[in-house]
Design an enzyme around this catalytic site. Structure first.
Site, PDB file in Angstrom:
ATOM      1  N   VAL A  84       0.836  -1.199   0.000  1.00 18.18           N
ATOM      2  CA  VAL A  84       0.000   0.000   0.000  1.00 18.18           C
ATOM      3  C   VAL A  84       0.872   1.251   0.000  1.00 18.18           C
ATOM      4  CG1 VAL A  84      -1.852   1.249   1.185  1.00 18.18           C
ATOM      5  CG2 VAL A  84      -1.804  -1.251   1.259  1.00 18.18           C
ATOM      6  N   CYS A  85       1.603   1.432   1.079  1.00 11.93           N
ATOM      7  CA  CYS A  85       2.338   2.683   1.288  1.00 11.93           C
ATOM      8  C   CYS A  85       3.575   2.800   0.417  1.00 11.93           C
ATOM      9  CB  CYS A  85       2.722   2.816   2.762  1.00 11.93           C
ATOM     10  SG  CYS A  85       1.307   2.719   3.871  1.00 11.93           S
TER      11      CYS A  85
END
Length: 210
Positions: free
Chosen positions: A118-119
């Site tokens: 995600v990040c």
């Protein structure tokens, strides 16, 4: 004798450290937290030694995710490092973070953080789309499972992201042990955080007569 322009040097990149916070670490399973913290310390220490432009960004620090790892605070104290707190999962979509990263003027961007899928995927693919040369320090990243981490790395590599490791990062910056101005800081950092490699350096300095 000219080195490849694909190599990282202290002058040609910016480092972005993303969401190394307690709430993200609690669910990280693809790497042990002990190993992750050690690798983060190597990366942070390397960037500090070589004066690499470094951006530390957090997500919902006060309301959800909590403070950054102590290893980041050791080298980049919050009081003087201007952490950027976000609400967006993709750092690239946060205007202050985007301006801080692109404002370094570096065309190579090195990423590390939680979680990989995600990040890290978000800003990695976004930076690629804008023409940046993107590297990810894969052993200074982690996700909720081995599968999540590996698929994220695979996806990024297929897109053109270049994977590196924490020790590879610091040694690529040092490049030549004749660079005496950084030799002692680098070997001291590795003695402290470099596991077996660091013990080997300690042994050599003590036992091998030059």
């Amino acid at each position: 004798m000219k080195p490849s322009p694909d190599l990282l040097s202290p002058e040609n990149h910016a480092l972005v450290l993303i969401d190394f916070e307690g709430q993200m670490a609690f669910a990280t399973k693809s790497i042990s937290i002990t190993e992750l913290r050690t690798n983060v310390a190597i990366v942070c220490g390397a960037s500090k030694i070589f004066n690499v432009p470094t951006i530390v960004t957090t997500v919902a620090e006060e309301s959800f995710a909590g403070p950054v790892f102590p290893e980041i605070e050791e080298f980049y104290p919050q009081a003087t490092s201007n952490y950027i707190d976000r609400t967006s999962m993709n750092t690239w979509e946060d205007e202050p973070a985007y301006k801080a990263i692109t404002g370094t003027g570096k065309k190579k961007i090195v990423l590390a953080g939680l979680w990989t899928g995600v990040c890290i995927v978000g800003p990695a693919l976004s930076a690629l789309a804008e023409g940046f040369d993107v590297f990810v320090i894969t052993d200074a990243c982690g996700d909720v499972s081995d599968e999540a981490h590996e698929r994220a790395v695979q996806r990024m590599v297929h897109a053109g992201v270049k994977p590196v490791t924490s020790v590879q990062y610091i040694l690529e910056l040092q490049r030549d042990w004749a660079r005496t101005e950084t030799y002692v800081p680098v070997t001291n950092l590795m003695k402290k955080y470099g596991a077996g490699y660091g013990i080997g350096i300690q042994y050599a300095h003590k036992m091998v007569k030059h």
